[in-house]
Design a protein around this motif. Sequence first.
Motif, PDB file in Angstrom:
ATOM      1  N   MET A 129      49.585  45.393  31.216  1.00  0.00           N
ATOM      2  CA  MET A 129      50.443  44.230  30.989  1.00  0.00           C
ATOM      3  C   MET A 129      50.817  43.544  32.303  1.00  0.00           C
ATOM      4  O   MET A 129      50.786  42.324  32.409  1.00  0.00           O
ATOM      5  N   HIS A 130      51.159  44.328  33.305  1.00  0.00           N
ATOM      6  CA  HIS A 130      51.566  43.767  34.587  1.00  0.00           C
ATOM      7  C   HIS A 130      50.396  43.163  35.350  1.00  0.00           C
ATOM      8  O   HIS A 130      50.579  42.222  36.125  1.00  0.00           O
ATOM      9  N   ASN A 131      49.195  43.695  35.158  1.00  0.00           N
ATOM     10  CA  ASN A 131      48.038  43.199  35.892  1.00  0.00           C
ATOM     11  C   ASN A 131      47.244  42.141  35.144  1.00  0.00           C
ATOM     12  O   ASN A 131      46.253  41.639  35.660  1.00  0.00           O
ATOM     13  N   SER A 132      47.663  41.789  33.936  1.00  0.00           N
ATOM     14  CA  SER A 132      46.914  40.801  33.165  1.00  0.00           C
ATOM     15  C   SER A 132      46.907  39.432  33.845  1.00  0.00           C
ATOM     16  O   SER A 132      45.980  38.646  33.651  1.00  0.00           O
ATOM     17  N   TRP A 133      47.889  39.149  34.673  1.00  0.00           N
ATOM     18  CA  TRP A 133      47.921  37.860  35.377  1.00  0.00           C
ATOM     19  C   TRP A 133      46.728  37.736  36.319  1.00  0.00           C
ATOM     20  O   TRP A 133      46.245  36.632  36.571  1.00  0.00           O
ATOM     21  N   LYS A 134      46.240  38.855  36.846  1.00  0.00           N
ATOM     22  CA  LYS A 134      45.081  38.803  37.734  1.00  0.00           C
ATOM     23  C   LYS A 134      43.882  38.199  37.023  1.00  0.00           C
ATOM     24  O   LYS A 134      43.131  37.422  37.599  1.00  0.00           O
ATOM     25  N   LEU A 135      43.736  38.558  35.792  1.00  0.00           N
ATOM     26  CA  LEU A 135      42.601  38.089  35.009  1.00  0.00           C
ATOM     27  C   LEU A 135      42.704  36.601  34.729  1.00  0.00           C
ATOM     28  O   LEU A 135      41.746  35.862  34.924  1.00  0.00           O
ATOM     29  N   SER A 136      43.857  36.146  34.318  1.00  0.00           N
ATOM     30  CA  SER A 136      44.004  34.728  33.993  1.00  0.00           C
ATOM     31  C   SER A 136      44.045  33.847  35.243  1.00  0.00           C
ATOM     32  O   SER A 136      43.485  32.760  35.257  1.00  0.00           O
ATOM     33  N   ALA A 137      44.654  34.328  36.291  1.00  0.00           N
ATOM     34  CA  ALA A 137      44.781  33.521  37.506  1.00  0.00           C
ATOM     35  C   ALA A 137      43.461  33.372  38.250  1.00  0.00           C
ATOM     36  O   ALA A 137      43.212  32.348  38.879  1.00  0.00           O
ATOM     37  N   ARG A 138      42.619  34.394  38.181  1.00  0.00           N
ATOM     38  CA  ARG A 138      41.363  34.353  38.935  1.00  0.00           C
ATOM     39  C   ARG A 138      40.150  34.442  38.017  1.00  0.00           C
ATOM     40  O   ARG A 138      39.105  34.952  38.402  1.00  0.00           O
ATOM     41  N   PHE A 139      40.254  33.890  36.826  1.00  0.00           N
ATOM     42  CA  PHE A 139      39.176  34.023  35.858  1.00  0.00           C
ATOM     43  C   PHE A 139      37.868  33.409  36.348  1.00  0.00           C
ATOM     44  O   PHE A 139      36.800  34.001  36.197  1.00  0.00           O
ATOM     45  N   ASP A 140      37.919  32.212  36.928  1.00  0.00           N
ATOM     46  CA  ASP A 140      36.686  31.551  37.382  1.00  0.00           C
ATOM     47  C   ASP A 140      35.947  32.392  38.414  1.00  0.00           C
ATOM     48  O   ASP A 140      34.725  32.532  38.359  1.00  0.00           O
ATOM     49  N   ALA A 141      36.669  32.955  39.356  1.00  0.00           N
ATOM     50  CA  ALA A 141      36.041  33.792  40.382  1.00  0.00           C
ATOM     51  C   ALA A 141      35.482  35.076  39.771  1.00  0.00           C
ATOM     52  O   ALA A 141      34.385  35.521  40.141  1.00  0.00           O
ATOM     53  N   ILE A 142      36.200  35.644  38.834  1.00  0.00           N
ATOM     54  CA  ILE A 142      35.739  36.871  38.178  1.00  0.00           C
ATOM     55  C   ILE A 142      34.475  36.588  37.376  1.00  0.00           C
ATOM     56  O   ILE A 142      33.500  37.344  37.441  1.00  0.00           O
ATOM     57  N   GLU A 143      34.478  35.481  36.645  1.00  0.00           N
ATOM     58  CA  GLU A 143      33.299  35.129  35.843  1.00  0.00           C
ATOM     59  C   GLU A 143      32.093  34.862  36.742  1.00  0.00           C
ATOM     60  O   GLU A 143      30.975  35.260  36.431  1.00  0.00           O
ATOM     61  N   ARG A 144      32.315  34.210  37.876  1.00  0.00           N
ATOM     62  CA  ARG A 144      31.223  33.942  38.824  1.00  0.00           C
ATOM     63  C   ARG A 144      30.644  35.249  39.364  1.00  0.00           C
ATOM     64  O   ARG A 144      29.433  35.421  39.438  1.00  0.00           O
ATOM     65  N   ARG A 145      31.526  36.172  39.720  1.00  0.00           N
ATOM     66  CA  ARG A 145      31.049  37.468  40.217  1.00  0.00           C
ATOM     67  C   ARG A 145      30.202  38.185  39.178  1.00  0.00           C
ATOM     68  O   ARG A 145      29.189  38.801  39.497  1.00  0.00           O
ATOM     69  N   PHE A 146      30.609  38.107  37.933  1.00  0.00           N
ATOM     70  CA  PHE A 146      29.889  38.799  36.874  1.00  0.00           C
ATOM     71  C   PHE A 146      28.579  38.090  36.531  1.00  0.00           C
ATOM     72  O   PHE A 146      27.527  38.715  36.467  1.00  0.00           O
ATOM     73  N   CYS A 147      28.644  36.778  36.317  1.00  0.00           N
ATOM     74  CA  CYS A 147      27.484  36.034  35.819  1.00  0.00           C
ATOM     75  C   CYS A 147      26.481  35.668  36.911  1.00  0.00           C
ATOM     76  O   CYS A 147      25.282  35.778  36.710  1.00  0.00           O
ATOM     77  N   VAL A 148      26.972  35.201  38.039  1.00  0.00           N
ATOM     78  CA  VAL A 148      26.083  34.708  39.100  1.00  0.00           C
ATOM     79  C   VAL A 148      25.702  35.819  40.067  1.00  0.00           C
ATOM     80  O   VAL A 148      24.528  36.024  40.379  1.00  0.00           O
ATOM     81  N   GLU A 149      26.697  36.546  40.536  1.00  0.00           N
ATOM     82  CA  GLU A 149      26.446  37.604  41.522  1.00  0.00           C
ATOM     83  C   GLU A 149      25.981  38.911  40.880  1.00  0.00           C
ATOM     84  O   GLU A 149      25.601  39.835  41.583  1.00  0.00           O
TER      85      GLU A 149
END
Length: 106
Positions: free
Chosen positions: A19-39
Amino acid sequence: MTLEQGFLIRKQLAVTKAMHNSWKLSARFDAIERRFCVERRGLLQLSAELDLPPVSIARAIIRDRVEMARPRMVPRDRKQIVRSLIGDEHSAHAEEFLSAWENEQL
């Protein structure tokens, strides 16, 4: 403390942490998605880097894809597609929303 009490405390700590770390996912979603999909970083690697559960990362990426592909679909039906993609390796929607490599990661 009994073993059962230890498990309950551990479960509660995991839920609180998520619950406390869920903000990491929403705040940095674009970077996370890029790391997963592109990198092509795996879910477990991203999970370790971000200190988030791999299922939460996968769910966020799939949810975004389903919403982009089917914006007029009822939210309840989109949730069912996301659940089927995460929970079932042989989902009928897998080829529509995931590449072969991404499907392996799940």
